[in-house]
Structure formats: structure tokens, C-alpha cells
Design an enzyme around this catalytic site. Sequence first.
Site: not given
Length: 579
Positions: A291-294
Site C-alpha cells: 500500500g501507501s508505504t511504497m
Amino acid sequence: MIGLEGALYPWRFRLVLLVLVLMVGAIAWRIVDLQVFDQRFLQAHGDARSVRHIPIPAHRGLITDRNGEPLAVSTPVTTLWANGKELQSGKAQWAELAAALGQEPKAFNVRLQANAEREFMYLVRGLTPEQGQRILDLKVPGVYGIEEFRRFYPAGEVAAHVVGFTDIDDRGREGMELAFEDWLAGVPGKRQVLKDRRGRLIKDVQVAQNAKAGKTLALSIDLRLQYLAHRELRNALIEFGAKAGSLVMVDVRTGEVLAMVNQPTYNPNNRRSLQPAAMRNRAMIDVFEPGSTMKPFSMSAALESGRWKATDTVDVYPGTLKIGKYTIRDVSRSTGPLTLTDILIKSSNVGMSKIAFDIGGQSIFEVMQQVGLGQDTGLGFPGERVGNLPNYREWRKAETATLSYGYGLSVTAVQLAHAYSVLANNGRSTHLSLARVDRKPDSVQVIPEAIATVIQGMLQQVIEAPGGVYRAKVPGYHVAGKSGTARKASVSSRGYKDNAYRSLFAGFGPVSDPRIAVAIVIDEPSQGGYYGGLVSAPVFGKVMAGALRLMNVAPDNLPPPEPVKVETAAVDPLKGGRI
């Protein structure tokens, strides 16, 4: 008739006699040879029927944490075995033997009768030396003892997934016990003894070969940090009713894994009611869409392309973006232009997708590959998975957009922690290690240092800016990180499950001189919310706060000291006193 044939064919008779004489002579010579010249042959066969070599068990190597605290030790135990044939002569003592072994007499008798013709059978394994000696003192015919070693794990369930365990024969079966089997396992020795034809010991002759103990293995794990991470992760799962979770802590400078915990866990000292699912080291085996951790890595690709600066803005109005039959949505519902930092703070999928369309999916793929996603970590842990980082000959908009905000790829918690350690280490990648590193390892610059520094500042704002992930703050320290919330893919059908999410947070600290990177994955929280900033961020804040203090890292966000006011009294020069 025979005499007649002998008279007719005298040469045949003489030939038979000659052969008989030669055979008798050969036998006589062999007897003399064995008795006089080649005595070793008969001695060897005699010894084979009386001299035996019994194994001397080897002490398995100690496993410790980085500070020498024991994580796995071997303790001596006694195993009792029996010769079924000899046991038949002592039936009167079977009831007493069963009671001493703590076994039901009737079932015990049936078992001994069934093995009456066997010369070896286990009675019980893993007794303490005192318990074993008490049973041997009963002098039951045919009952013997063997000295063995049993593994004990002082940290219990806290370090179970990392350390692993051994089987009943003291061979590694999981975790580091299996990965370093050749290093930890000792070499058994040999003791020469004399036994009679019934296998009974007559004399202990000598030690033919000394046992060689296994070598000590010092892990990179810090048991203090392991306990801290275990406690906070467990509390979060209880609070939010989650199904499972993982936490990985990495030393930014050396690549050492300082803590690795999973829930649910198990007690390696008592595996009678062990559930197979609890044995999985989820941090290294379970893969998921991050998810948004990328997004920080997609942002790194944008800055590295030279087409974007941190102060540039992206119009995200109206908060949605249509790509064919798919619609990308922003949870934050931002409508105005956002800077690159704001895109990370608001976690805007629309803004990130528009940047990705401009720089292309290949550039994002290359940055993610360079920080170790979709690659083997080199830890050598049994069953570790490498995940999946897709690469396409032609990057369509859908694949480009989803990759930029963390979908369409799969990673492990260890890979996620390693990737953030690269950002924290000013863009330098260091190989991970589960064994203690005694000298500074080599590292490779995979992200330009200037860009990594900019990303560090942006991720600091993700936590500290108004509207940021304030639950991840650490009192006294500047920290940086990014939350993520990813829907779980359906196994039985295409698409995603309804109301099933993973809550994620990854970050590092302190920002002024990063020392620790942490990645947290909490699977299917079912009560109180599911967003990463709500569920996983508080765990990051508590674990990071405790870890930095335990490691004596100096605070970098203390308020300036207040000036000390010194009161002075006026003195009358004529009287010499205060006015």
C-alpha cells in the site's frame, strides 16, 4: 564295479585323491595362518561379538542474543530403553516400573508383551538425570539408560519464530536452529565397552573418540528490544481484535535485525498443543501488498528523474482519477494543488498516480528493485519468500498507477523494514543479518544521498505536520515514517475481500542521525478502525521510543532550556545592607 572303474581309469582316482589332499592342506594352512600369523582376523571377529562402541552425545552449541543472553541452551537428560527379551524375566517388577514411569500398568504390560522379541525399545525420553537414576536403581532386568541432551529456550514464545526449535533427537527443525544446523550440531564421540552375548555391559574400556561440542551462535537480536516489540504488538492485536501481526526492527548502519516478532506465537518448550499456524514466521514468510508505504520510493524515483522538485505541486481535483473502467480515489478528499510533501502527508493516490504517469512505471520499478523489494534478503532463513515485483515490457497506466501507491506487488515485513533502512541510511543499502555483526559491513549507494535526505525530511513532515500521523510521534525525538492501509486479496476468487485490511506503518529515527528502522504489519483488525495511522502507528511510536532509550540514543527534539533568572538584591553602600 567301482574297483573295476578305478582299475580301468587310474588317473581319475589319483586326481580325486590329489584334490582332496590339496583341500585338506589348504584348510590346515588356513588354520595355522589364523592361529599363528594372522591373529588379528580372529581377534577382530571376537571383539565384534564382545567389544562395542557406544555413542557419546555431543553438546549442541549455545544460541545467544547480541549481548550474550541465552536464547537456546542444552541440558542433560536421561533416556530409558529396554531389551524386550530380558524384560520377560522380570515380570514381577513391571507394575513397579510402570508406576515409576508414570504410565498406566495395563497399557504398559500390553506394550511390553507386544515387544517381547525386540532387543531395543524406548521406554521414555527426556527425563532429568535424577528421575532416570531413580528408575535405574530399581534394577529391573533389561532396563538401561542413555545420556542425551534436550534443548531449552529461556525466552520462550518471545523469540520462538527467530530461534526455532529442535526435534527429540536434538536436530534443528525450525528457525536458526535449522539454518545453522551444521554450526550448532556437535560431533558425537565414541566409548569402547565390553558386552556379553546378551548385550549386557561387562566393562567400560576407554573413550575412543571425544565428543566435540557445537559452536556458539550469537544472533543480532537484542532480547530487550525483542521483549518490547513482542509486548506492544500483542497489545495492539488485543486492542483492535486483529488476526495476526509482525514487527521487524533493523539497525540502519549494520543491517542487523534487532527484533523480529510475530503474533500468534508459541512456546517452544511445550509443543504438545501447538497449532501449525502459530509456527509461521510471518515476517519472512507472509507476503502482502504494502500500500501507501511504497509512496516514498515512488517519490524518490520522481526526484531522481530530474523532472520534479519537492516544491512542485500536483492538482488532485476532484479527488478521483478515471483510468479505463477503474477509478482511483483519495481517502483524504483533497481538492486543491498539493506539493510532493503534501501528497505524502495526505497519502494522495491521485497525486502519486499523476507523477507516476509523468516519469513512467519503469523508473519506479528500478528504485523499488534497488532497495531490495522482490529480492532475496540473503538471511538464509528457512522458508523465506522473496515476494513479487512485477516488470512489464509495456507499462500501461493501470500498472503504473497501482505500483506507485503500493498495489500489484508483494513484499515481506523484513523487506519493508530493509527498504526503509536504505532511506534512513542516506540511500545506502546494507545486507541484512540475523547473526551479530562485529565489524561495519560494506554498503552500496542505491539512491542518491541528496534525494534520500529530501525524502527523510518529507517523511518527518508526514508525522509532525498538522494533519500528519501524530500517533507515531516519539517524545524527545524527530522520527519519520509512512502509514499504509491495504485491502487483502481474495484467495478463492479474483479481486479483494470485503472489510479485510492490513494496517501498516514503516519508519525510522531519529531523523538527525537515523539508527533504527521499523516495519509493522497488523492483519485484519476488526474493531476500533483499520487505517495504518490508527492501528500500526501507535505501535511504532511506543516501540521506537523504548528502543531509542534502551540504545542510549541522544534526543534530538528537546525544547530549549528556559533561562535561569537570578535575583540580585541592591546594597546600600553607606549602611552595607540590602535596600
